[in-house]
Design a protein around this motif. Structure first.
Motif, mmCIF file in Angstrom:
data_model
loop_
_atom_site.group_PDB
_atom_site.id
_atom_site.type_symbol
_atom_site.label_atom_id
_atom_site.label_comp_id
_atom_site.label_asym_id
_atom_site.label_seq_id
_atom_site.Cartn_x
_atom_site.Cartn_y
_atom_site.Cartn_z
ATOM 1 N N SER A 113 -14.778 -7.510 -8.475
ATOM 2 C CA SER A 113 -15.233 -7.356 -9.849
ATOM 3 C C SER A 113 -16.690 -7.802 -9.935
ATOM 4 O O SER A 113 -17.063 -8.844 -9.381
ATOM 5 C CB SER A 113 -14.371 -8.225 -10.778
ATOM 6 N N THR A 116 -21.347 -6.293 -15.320
ATOM 7 C CA THR A 116 -22.448 -5.342 -15.488
ATOM 8 C C THR A 116 -23.181 -5.489 -16.823
ATOM 9 O O THR A 116 -24.326 -5.067 -16.943
ATOM 10 C CB THR A 116 -21.939 -3.900 -15.371
ATOM 11 N N SER A 132 -17.386 -5.122 -16.847
ATOM 12 C CA SER A 132 -17.437 -5.287 -15.394
ATOM 13 C C SER A 132 -17.079 -3.992 -14.693
ATOM 14 O O SER A 132 -16.366 -3.148 -15.231
ATOM 15 C CB SER A 132 -16.500 -6.410 -14.948
ATOM 16 N N HIS A 133 -17.611 -3.865 -13.478
ATOM 17 C CA HIS A 133 -17.274 -2.733 -12.603
ATOM 18 C C HIS A 133 -16.227 -3.246 -11.634
ATOM 19 O O HIS A 133 -16.479 -4.192 -10.873
ATOM 20 C CB HIS A 133 -18.523 -2.240 -11.867
ATOM 21 N N THR A 135 -13.532 -2.566 -8.520
ATOM 22 C CA THR A 135 -13.455 -1.672 -7.369
ATOM 23 C C THR A 135 -12.326 -2.048 -6.419
ATOM 24 O O THR A 135 -11.892 -3.199 -6.364
ATOM 25 C CB THR A 135 -14.771 -1.682 -6.570
ATOM 26 N N ALA A 146 -12.037 2.748 -8.735
ATOM 27 C CA ALA A 146 -13.090 2.111 -9.521
ATOM 28 C C ALA A 146 -12.878 2.392 -11.006
ATOM 29 O O ALA A 146 -12.317 3.421 -11.375
ATOM 30 C CB ALA A 146 -14.463 2.608 -9.090
ATOM 31 N N THR A 148 -14.638 0.899 -15.169
ATOM 32 C CA THR A 148 -15.405 -0.046 -15.971
ATOM 33 C C THR A 148 -14.440 -0.749 -16.911
ATOM 34 O O THR A 148 -13.729 -0.090 -17.683
ATOM 35 C CB THR A 148 -16.508 0.678 -16.768
#
Length: 158
Positions: A113, A116, A132-133, A135, A146, A148
């Motif tokens: 995490s 962003t 947060s992004h 993945t 992935a 957001t």
């Protein structure tokens, strides 16, 4: 999650890893996503996947479990130090969910995490929004999952 003011854009956290094994993939599929390529290795071999693959929702559920466990660990450490623990949640939603590559039986995904963006809530001054992004990367270093994320986080001034 820490208090809103203590979260910085660019903060990264490793959430943990999970190996997707065939019995687990099949059990999840039976309960939640009963498609042939999640249920039967022979049938899956005849599809474009070339073998048994985990449901995307299974991948998302594992991310959720690891994310919650990472948050519980952090909050436990904060309590052990005698620190106040922030309230977190609910999430107003997520965007751009992507299942970029199939997760085959035996694949190990590492989830992470990265913050962003963040902004104070316009309607609830005791809360802020943290974006947060999220993945999931397989054992070959390939990004396979992935999205957001967004979550409400308590502000210290509250």
């Amino acid at each position: 999650m820490r208090f809103f003011e203590d979260v910085d854009v660019g903060d990264e956290e490793a959430l943990g890893s999970h190996t997707f094994m065939a019995p687990e993939i099949i059990a999840f599929a039976r309960a939640w996503d009963p498609q042939p390529f999640h249920l039967d290795a022979a049938a899956a071999a005849r599809t474009h996947f070339g073998g048994l693959v985990a449901s995307g929702w299974h991948t998302a559920a594992i991310w959720s479990r690891l994310h919650a466990a990472a948050q519980a660990r952090l909050h436990g450490q904060m309590r052990a130090r005698g620190e106040r623990v922030p309230r977190v949640g609910p999430s107003p939603g997520f965007r751009d969910l992507q299942w970029l590559k199939p997760v085959h039986a035996g694949d190990t995904l590492s989830f992470a995490s990265k913050v962003t963006a963040k902004k104070p809530s316009a309607s609830r001054p005791e809360w802020g929004l943290v974006f947060s992004h999220e993945t999931g990367t397989n054992q070959y270093g390939r990004l396979v999952f992935a999205f957001t994320n967004c979550v409400f986080v308590e502000r210290q001034e509250a």
